[in-house]
Design a protein around this motif. Sequence first.
Motif, PDB file in Angstrom:
ATOM      1  N   ILE A  57       0.823  -1.220   0.097  1.00 14.20           N
ATOM      2  CA  ILE A  57      -0.104   0.012  -0.066  1.00 14.20           C
ATOM      3  C   ILE A  57       0.842   1.308  -0.028  1.00 14.20           C
ATOM      4  O   ILE A  57       1.919   1.380   0.818  1.00 14.20           O
ATOM      5  N   PRO A  58       0.830   1.991  -1.012  1.00 11.38           N
ATOM      6  CA  PRO A  58       1.447   3.324  -0.933  1.00 11.38           C
ATOM      7  C   PRO A  58       1.143   4.121   0.348  1.00 11.38           C
ATOM      8  O   PRO A  58      -0.135   4.302   0.522  1.00 11.38           O
ATOM      9  N   PHE A  59       2.027   4.692   0.902  1.00 10.46           N
ATOM     10  CA  PHE A  59       1.958   5.621   2.075  1.00 10.46           C
ATOM     11  C   PHE A  59       2.738   6.789   2.312  1.00 10.46           C
ATOM     12  O   PHE A  59       4.096   6.264   2.520  1.00 10.46           O
ATOM     13  N   ASN A  60       2.350   7.880   2.060  1.00  9.07           N
ATOM     14  CA  ASN A  60       3.202   9.058   2.209  1.00  9.07           C
ATOM     15  C   ASN A  60       4.577   8.782   1.447  1.00  9.07           C
ATOM     16  O   ASN A  60       5.902   9.211   1.768  1.00  9.07           O
ATOM     17  N   GLY A  61       4.498   8.543   0.163  1.00  5.35           N
ATOM     18  CA  GLY A  61       5.639   8.304  -0.540  1.00  5.35           C
ATOM     19  C   GLY A  61       6.506   6.961  -0.227  1.00  5.35           C
ATOM     20  O   GLY A  61       7.687   6.487  -1.009  1.00  5.35           O
ATOM     21  N   GLU A  62       6.009   6.101   0.373  1.00 12.68           N
ATOM     22  CA  GLU A  62       6.921   5.100   0.904  1.00 12.68           C
ATOM     23  C   GLU A  62       5.877   3.733   0.546  1.00 12.68           C
ATOM     24  O   GLU A  62       4.419   3.819   0.466  1.00 12.68           O
ATOM     25  N   GLU A  63       6.267   2.486   0.458  1.00  9.38           N
ATOM     26  CA  GLU A  63       5.402   1.494   0.134  1.00  9.38           C
ATOM     27  C   GLU A  63       5.258   0.559   1.421  1.00  9.38           C
ATOM     28  O   GLU A  63       6.357   0.321   2.388  1.00  9.38           O
ATOM     29  N   ILE A  64       4.254   0.197   1.937  1.00  8.43           N
ATOM     30  CA  ILE A  64       3.952  -0.695   3.189  1.00  8.43           C
ATOM     31  C   ILE A  64       3.738  -2.040   2.630  1.00  8.43           C
ATOM     32  O   ILE A  64       2.863  -2.320   1.908  1.00  8.43           O
ATOM     33  N   MET A  65       4.672  -2.921   2.889  1.00  9.04           N
ATOM     34  CA  MET A  65       4.840  -4.161   2.334  1.00  9.04           C
ATOM     35  C   MET A  65       3.961  -5.372   3.253  1.00  9.04           C
ATOM     36  O   MET A  65       4.558  -5.884   3.771  1.00  9.04           O
ATOM     37  N   TYR A  66       2.677  -5.034   3.115  1.00 13.56           N
ATOM     38  CA  TYR A  66       1.811  -5.960   4.077  1.00 13.56           C
ATOM     39  C   TYR A  66       2.113  -7.418   3.527  1.00 13.56           C
ATOM     40  O   TYR A  66       1.739  -8.421   4.273  1.00 13.56           O
ATOM     41  N   GLY A  67       2.321  -7.570   2.264  1.00 12.77           N
ATOM     42  CA  GLY A  67       2.338  -9.151   1.720  1.00 12.77           C
ATOM     43  C   GLY A  67       3.662  -9.683   2.237  1.00 12.77           C
ATOM     44  O   GLY A  67       3.302 -10.871   2.718  1.00 12.77           O
ATOM     45  N   ALA A  68       4.660  -8.920   2.281  1.00 17.24           N
ATOM     46  CA  ALA A  68       5.714  -9.604   2.960  1.00 17.24           C
ATOM     47  C   ALA A  68       5.725 -10.014   4.449  1.00 17.24           C
ATOM     48  O   ALA A  68       5.999 -11.033   4.781  1.00 17.24           O
ATOM     49  N   PHE A  69       5.011  -9.066   5.070  1.00 18.98           N
ATOM     50  CA  PHE A  69       4.568  -9.508   6.485  1.00 18.98           C
ATOM     51  C   PHE A  69       3.471 -10.567   6.411  1.00 18.98           C
ATOM     52  O   PHE A  69       3.927 -11.639   7.494  1.00 18.98           O
ATOM     53  N   LEU A  70       2.494 -10.693   5.700  1.00 14.12           N
ATOM     54  CA  LEU A  70       1.633 -11.882   5.648  1.00 14.12           C
ATOM     55  C   LEU A  70       2.368 -13.042   5.664  1.00 14.12           C
ATOM     56  O   LEU A  70       2.124 -14.058   6.262  1.00 14.12           O
ATOM     57  N   GLN A  71       3.516 -13.189   4.636  1.00 10.89           N
ATOM     58  CA  GLN A  71       4.132 -14.391   4.356  1.00 10.89           C
ATOM     59  C   GLN A  71       5.100 -14.569   5.471  1.00 10.89           C
ATOM     60  O   GLN A  71       5.244 -15.886   5.850  1.00 10.89           O
ATOM     61  N   THR A  72       5.656 -13.891   6.056  1.00  4.49           N
ATOM     62  CA  THR A  72       6.435 -14.041   7.666  1.00  4.49           C
ATOM     63  C   THR A  72       5.482 -14.389   8.702  1.00  4.49           C
ATOM     64  O   THR A  72       5.821 -15.507   9.423  1.00  4.49           O
ATOM     65  N   VAL A  73       4.280 -14.119   8.679  1.00  7.02           N
ATOM     66  CA  VAL A  73       3.347 -14.429   9.658  1.00  7.02           C
ATOM     67  C   VAL A  73       2.944 -16.074   9.470  1.00  7.02           C
ATOM     68  O   VAL A  73       2.930 -16.809  10.258  1.00  7.02           O
ATOM     69  N   LEU A  74       2.900 -16.393   8.043  1.00  5.39           N
ATOM     70  CA  LEU A  74       2.529 -17.689   7.644  1.00  5.39           C
ATOM     71  C   LEU A  74       3.609 -18.531   8.155  1.00  5.39           C
ATOM     72  O   LEU A  74       3.515 -19.704   8.651  1.00  5.39           O
ATOM     73  N   ASP A  75       4.896 -18.096   7.544  1.00  9.93           N
ATOM     74  CA  ASP A  75       6.197 -18.772   8.119  1.00  9.93           C
ATOM     75  C   ASP A  75       6.146 -19.187   9.537  1.00  9.93           C
ATOM     76  O   ASP A  75       6.432 -20.401   9.920  1.00  9.93           O
ATOM     77  N   PHE A  76       5.873 -18.166  10.426  1.00 12.35           N
ATOM     78  CA  PHE A  76       5.879 -18.259  11.984  1.00 12.35           C
ATOM     79  C   PHE A  76       4.822 -19.256  12.347  1.00 12.35           C
ATOM     80  O   PHE A  76       5.290 -20.302  13.060  1.00 12.35           O
ATOM     81  N   LEU A  77       3.672 -19.304  11.722  1.00  9.05           N
ATOM     82  CA  LEU A  77       2.375 -20.306  12.089  1.00  9.05           C
ATOM     83  C   LEU A  77       2.719 -21.600  12.006  1.00  9.05           C
ATOM     84  O   LEU A  77       2.864 -22.695  12.701  1.00  9.05           O
ATOM     85  N   ILE A  78       3.561 -21.832  10.504  1.00 10.27           N
ATOM     86  CA  ILE A  78       3.767 -23.110  10.179  1.00 10.27           C
ATOM     87  C   ILE A  78       4.967 -23.645  11.290  1.00 10.27           C
ATOM     88  O   ILE A  78       4.871 -25.114  11.486  1.00 10.27           O
ATOM     89  N   ILE A  79       5.930 -22.947  11.279  1.00 13.67           N
ATOM     90  CA  ILE A  79       6.876 -23.384  12.082  1.00 13.67           C
ATOM     91  C   ILE A  79       6.390 -23.755  13.676  1.00 13.67           C
ATOM     92  O   ILE A  79       6.963 -24.706  14.206  1.00 13.67           O
TER      93      ILE A  79
END
Length: 128
Positions: A57-79
């Motif tokens: 999501i673009p926010f104030n000229g930056e990108e908030i990479m929520y997809g990468a965060f979701l991927q990391t959360v899924l990694d954590f849940l599986i581990i």
Amino acid sequence: MLNEFKKFALKGNVIDLAVGVIIGGAFGKIVTSLVNDIIMPLIGFLLGGVNISEASIPFNGEEIMYGAFLQTVLDFLIISFSIFLFIRFFQRFKKKEEEKPTAEPTPTKEEQLLAEIRDLLKEQKRMS
């Protein structure tokens, strides 16, 4: 101080911990690959070809990479779920080992003789 360190470093628990950390790191890489290369593409396919790891999501000229965060959360849940299953399996195995009946050791000849003497003394005491 050096001798104390040697004793500490060469204890079985420390070595077991080191092996566990190395295996855990390798296991983490396997799970990360599973999530990145298999699960996330399947989820993206089910959502219409969207690559979730690049979702942002673009926010104030930056990108908030929520997809990468979701991927990391899924990694954590599986581990964490995998570790939970492993510990649960290990506890069941350990519990079964503890439940095994232990056979009483057969008394030695000396113990048998002492038991006979004890019984005779008890019998004499009752008769008197």
